[in-house]
Design a protein around this motif. Structure first.
Motif, PDB file in Angstrom:
ATOM      1  N   PRO A  67       0.818  -1.224   0.000  1.00 32.62           N
ATOM      2  CA  PRO A  67       0.000   0.000   0.000  1.00 32.62           C
ATOM      3  C   PRO A  67       0.851   1.273   0.000  1.00 32.62           C
ATOM      4  N   LYS A  68       2.038   1.215   0.619  1.00 28.42           N
ATOM      5  CA  LYS A  68       2.948   2.387   0.594  1.00 28.42           C
ATOM      6  C   LYS A  68       3.502   2.573  -0.821  1.00 28.42           C
ATOM      7  N   ARG A  69       3.867   1.467  -1.460  1.00 27.99           N
ATOM      8  CA  ARG A  69       4.322   1.571  -2.856  1.00 27.99           C
ATOM      9  C   ARG A  69       3.193   2.187  -3.681  1.00 27.99           C
ATOM     10  N   GLY A  70       1.974   1.778  -3.381  1.00 24.50           N
ATOM     11  CA  GLY A  70       0.811   2.302  -4.089  1.00 24.50           C
ATOM     12  C   GLY A  70       0.639   3.800  -3.898  1.00 24.50           C
ATOM     13  N   TYR A 115      -4.387   2.641 -11.567  1.00 21.10           N
ATOM     14  CA  TYR A 115      -4.918   1.284 -11.407  1.00 21.10           C
ATOM     15  C   TYR A 115      -3.969   0.427 -10.554  1.00 21.10           C
ATOM     16  N   MET A 116      -2.669   0.504 -10.878  1.00 23.05           N
ATOM     17  CA  MET A 116      -1.711  -0.314 -10.129  1.00 23.05           C
ATOM     18  C   MET A 116      -1.490   0.247  -8.714  1.00 23.05           C
ATOM     19  N   ALA A 117      -1.649   1.580  -8.541  1.00 18.29           N
ATOM     20  CA  ALA A 117      -1.590   2.148  -7.187  1.00 18.29           C
ATOM     21  C   ALA A 117      -2.658   1.468  -6.332  1.00 18.29           C
ATOM     22  N   GLY A 118      -3.843   1.305  -6.889  1.00 19.69           N
ATOM     23  CA  GLY A 118      -4.943   0.645  -6.173  1.00 19.69           C
ATOM     24  C   GLY A 118      -4.636  -0.812  -5.872  1.00 19.69           C
ATOM     25  N   GLU A 119      -3.913  -1.465  -6.783  1.00 20.62           N
ATOM     26  CA  GLU A 119      -3.547  -2.873  -6.554  1.00 20.62           C
ATOM     27  C   GLU A 119      -2.701  -3.041  -5.294  1.00 20.62           C
ATOM     28  N   GLY A 120      -2.029  -1.957  -4.882  1.00 19.69           N
ATOM     29  CA  GLY A 120      -1.239  -2.022  -3.649  1.00 19.69           C
ATOM     30  C   GLY A 120      -2.071  -2.459  -2.454  1.00 19.69           C
ATOM     31  N   MET A 165       4.539  -0.083 -13.934  1.00 18.68           N
ATOM     32  CA  MET A 165       3.658   0.065 -12.767  1.00 18.68           C
ATOM     33  C   MET A 165       3.299  -1.276 -12.118  1.00 18.68           C
ATOM     34  N   PRO A 166       2.924  -2.295 -12.896  1.00 12.11           N
ATOM     35  CA  PRO A 166       2.677  -3.576 -12.228  1.00 12.11           C
ATOM     36  C   PRO A 166       3.944  -4.169 -11.619  1.00 12.11           C
ATOM     37  N   ALA A 167       5.092  -3.956 -12.286  1.00 13.53           N
ATOM     38  CA  ALA A 167       6.347  -4.482 -11.736  1.00 13.53           C
ATOM     39  C   ALA A 167       6.641  -3.827 -10.392  1.00 13.53           C
ATOM     40  N   LEU A 168       6.449  -2.512 -10.332  1.00 13.67           N
ATOM     41  CA  LEU A 168       6.777  -1.782  -9.104  1.00 13.67           C
ATOM     42  C   LEU A 168       5.815  -2.129  -7.967  1.00 13.67           C
ATOM     43  N   ILE A 169       4.534  -2.236  -8.274  1.00 13.26           N
ATOM     44  CA  ILE A 169       3.578  -2.492  -7.189  1.00 13.26           C
ATOM     45  C   ILE A 169       3.832  -3.872  -6.574  1.00 13.26           C
ATOM     46  N   CYS A 170       4.309  -4.783  -7.410  1.00 10.15           N
ATOM     47  CA  CYS A 170       4.615  -6.131  -6.888  1.00 10.15           C
ATOM     48  C   CYS A 170       5.906  -6.158  -6.070  1.00 10.15           C
ATOM     49  N   GLY A 171       6.720  -5.085  -6.156  1.00 11.99           N
ATOM     50  CA  GLY A 171       7.935  -5.035  -5.346  1.00 11.99           C
ATOM     51  C   GLY A 171       9.226  -5.322  -6.107  1.00 11.99           C
ATOM     52  N   ASN A 172       9.141  -5.315  -7.443  1.00 15.35           N
ATOM     53  CA  ASN A 172      10.354  -5.511  -8.251  1.00 15.35           C
ATOM     54  C   ASN A 172      11.041  -4.170  -8.483  1.00 15.35           C
ATOM     55  N   ALA A 192       9.035  12.068 -13.263  1.00  9.15           N
ATOM     56  CA  ALA A 192       7.813  12.070 -12.444  1.00  9.15           C
ATOM     57  C   ALA A 192       7.951  11.071 -11.299  1.00  9.15           C
ATOM     58  N   CYS A 193       8.457   9.886 -11.604  1.00 12.26           N
ATOM     59  CA  CYS A 193       8.589   8.847 -10.567  1.00 12.26           C
ATOM     60  C   CYS A 193       9.591   9.282  -9.498  1.00 12.26           C
ATOM     61  N   HIS A 194      10.727   9.798  -9.945  1.00  4.94           N
ATOM     62  CA  HIS A 194      11.792  10.200  -9.032  1.00  4.94           C
ATOM     63  C   HIS A 194      11.302  11.325  -8.112  1.00  4.94           C
ATOM     64  N   GLU A 195      10.694  12.346  -8.723  1.00  2.00           N
ATOM     65  CA  GLU A 195      10.283  13.515  -7.937  1.00  2.00           C
ATOM     66  C   GLU A 195       9.116  13.201  -7.008  1.00  2.00           C
ATOM     67  N   GLU A 196       8.370  12.155  -7.295  1.00  2.00           N
ATOM     68  CA  GLU A 196       7.249  11.790  -6.416  1.00  2.00           C
ATOM     69  C   GLU A 196       7.633  10.703  -5.408  1.00  2.00           C
ATOM     70  N   GLY A 197       8.926  10.380  -5.341  1.00  5.06           N
ATOM     71  CA  GLY A 197       9.366   9.564  -4.220  1.00  5.06           C
ATOM     72  C   GLY A 197       9.694   8.106  -4.492  1.00  5.06           C
ATOM     73  N   VAL A 198       9.757   7.675  -5.758  1.00  5.33           N
ATOM     74  CA  VAL A 198      10.247   6.313  -5.998  1.00  5.33           C
ATOM     75  C   VAL A 198      11.732   6.313  -5.606  1.00  5.33           C
ATOM     76  N   PRO A 199      12.148   5.452  -4.679  1.00  4.34           N
ATOM     77  CA  PRO A 199      13.525   5.540  -4.150  1.00  4.34           C
ATOM     78  C   PRO A 199      14.606   5.287  -5.204  1.00  4.34           C
TER      79      PRO A 199
END
Ligand code: UN1
Length: 497
Positions: A67-70, A115-120, A165-172, A192-199
């Motif tokens: 859910p945090k990844r989401g 959609y994948m955010a919700g999958e979290g 997005m599906p790869a990331l939500i699953c934890g890859n 966009a991903c970097h600035e919004e907090g993808v480590p």
């Protein structure tokens, strides 16, 4: 030259120049005087550094609650939404498709990200009773590790998002190589991903040529999945290379999609669908309509209607809202499309409209070709069989639903098909018997939505699907867990009393 922006690779949270010290120019296919930017001409060492970063980042990312990844993905989606107009015009400049369509491409990336955010908060497994007393059974999805993506140019942001997005939500964690023709949209997605907090290290990008970077992206032992969208020829190379080490390969490849027009069809609607399916994205969608199978009783009328409409399409620079169809992506593809038009003519198909490269004025600066329609096509012709990936439509006649279905299936590919009919029995029969991964009734062959599986049968794919929850099956593996709380040894299949 001085005001041309140089874009870097994105590795471990940093924008880095390639170890090669080389860059390449990317130009606007509608106006080759315009340089979109300088991009890194990366080498194997860059790909390896990106894989290293992804491999290290995986150890932490896999433990971040889904859910945090989401939540991070939710913010990425919002950011893309807020910047939609700029992202779309960047994409039209680098890829050529008209601005209405690049807005759709960015929207598809936004949809997939939300959609994948919700999958979290789902990523559902099952619980099921055990055959033994005092024992609990369940399944969970587990990530695999580093995923590499080899992305195409026709959907510069949507397809990278389908993979990421599906790869990331699953934890890859991931390394992406955008097409050398459309790197800017992936640079924008990375930002966009970097600035919004993808480590740092979770997402990485290297730009450059497939033959140079492919071997590292596929063969490095730390890479667990390769997801590829492109030609069947390259897909076969990827598949064989992955097979040696039992690496997962998710392949989306060619198509030769068909629209069937039955004698009871609403012809206006069928023409609308064919026009959009064949000439949308300049025919450069995997799902593009390249074949029409039309009932003999309406073929003359249908052909004259579509020819008349095709002639009226406005071709030009896609940044102009009034333009219907943009250029072909590059000289090589343009040559290929023109080659197939010549093949069609020499095979004896009747050129109804189009067939020429467009020249004069602004056209001389880009790779423009006329919307092209062939009639009197027969099934032994190469234009009937081979993927052209351009605005070329072939019309074949049929005299029954059975024949139409056989003609639809007369291809090595199996991505998308559609039927225009008012007869519910014809629609359901075709839906069942046409061998494709995607099927439409009274709608064109293009236009898949992100929450349904996307992919094809036969030489279009290798059994996987992108999008929908099917994408989660690509980017996770099932773990079956048995918890025995009986306090004694219980032997499955043996202690049956
Ligand atoms: C592709 O052509 O590779 O269904 C993707 C469609 C789009 C995606 C196409 N949503 O036409």
């Amino acid at each position: 030259m001085s005001n041309v922006t140089e874009y870097k690779n994105f590795i471990n949270g940093q924008w880095l120049a390639s170890k090669s010290g080389q860059t390449y120019e990317n130009r606007n296919p509608a106006n080759t005087d315009e340089i979109i930017g300088l991009f890194q001409q990366s080498v194997a060492e860059d790909a390896t550094a990106a894989i290293e970063a992804a491999s290290e980042a995986y150890q932490k990312w896999r433990l971040v609650p889904a859910p945090k990844r989401g939540e991070i993905l939710y913010n990425v989606a919002k950011r893309l939404f807020d910047n939609k107009e700029d992202l779309s015009s960047d994409m039209t400049r680098e890829m050529g498709k008209v601005i209405k369509e690049t807005r759709g491409d960015v929207q598809e990336a936004i949809d997939m990200t939300f959609y994948m955010a919700g999958e979290g908060r789902r990523l559902f497994g099952i619980t099921t009773p055990s055959e033994l007393a005092n024992k609990f059974n369940m399944t969970i999805r587990q990530p695999l590790g580093v995923c590499t993506f080899i992305a195409p140019w026709n959907f510069p942001m949507a397809i990278p998002a389908w993979k990421m997005m599906p790869a990331l939500i699953c934890g890859n964690t991931i390394v992406i190589k955008p097409s050398e023709h459309t790197p800017l949209s992936v640079v924008n997605l990375m930002k966009a991903c970097h600035e919004e907090g993808v480590p740092a290290g979770v997402i990485n990008m290297v730009t450059g040529d497939g033959p140079v970077l492919g071997p590292s992206l596929i063969n490095d032992p730390r890479v667990k999945i390769v997801s590829f969208t492109g030609s069947t020829r390259t897909g076969r190379i990827v598949s064989e290379a992955c097979a040696k080490n039992f690496k997962h390969a998710c392949l989306e490849m060619g198509g030769k999609n068909v629209e069937i027009v039955m004698d009871d069809a609403n012809l206006e609607l069928a023409v609308d669908g064919a026009l959009w399916g064949a000439f949308g994205t300049t025919g450069q969608r995997c799902t593009a309509t390249s074949r029409i199978v039309c009932h003999k009783d309406v073929i003359e009328k249908f052909t004259s209607m579509i020819v008349e409409r095709a002639k009226k399409l406005k071709v030009g620079n896609g940044l102009d809202e009034a333009i219907d169809m943009g250029p072909i992506i590059n000289q090589k593809q343009l040559d290929n499309v023109l080659k197939y038009i010549e093949i069609g003519k020499s095979e004896g198909a009747k050129l109804q409209t189009g067939g020429e490269r467009m020249t004069g004025g602004e056209y001389d600066k880009g790779y423009f070709v006329q919307p092209t329609v062939f009639s009197d096509v027969t099934t032994d012709m190469r234009i009937w069989k081979e993927e052209i990936f351009g605005p070329v439509l072939s019309i074949v006649s049929c005299s029954s639903l059975d024949e139409a279905i056989n003609l639809a299936n007369d291809t090595v590919y199996g991505l998308s098909a559609s039927i225009y009919t008012q007869d519910i029995n014809s629609a359901y029969t075709a839906m069942r018997d046409i061998n494709t991964g995607i099927f439409y009734v009274n709608a064109p062959t293009i236009g898949a939505e992100t929450h349904l599986p996307f992919g094809g049968t036969k030489e279009t794919g290798n059994g996987h699907r992108e999008a929908g929850t099917a994408a989660l099956d690509v980017f996770s593996e099932w773990k079956s867990i048995y918890v025995d709380f009986s306090g004694k040894l219980q032997r499955a299949q043996i202690d049956t009393e």
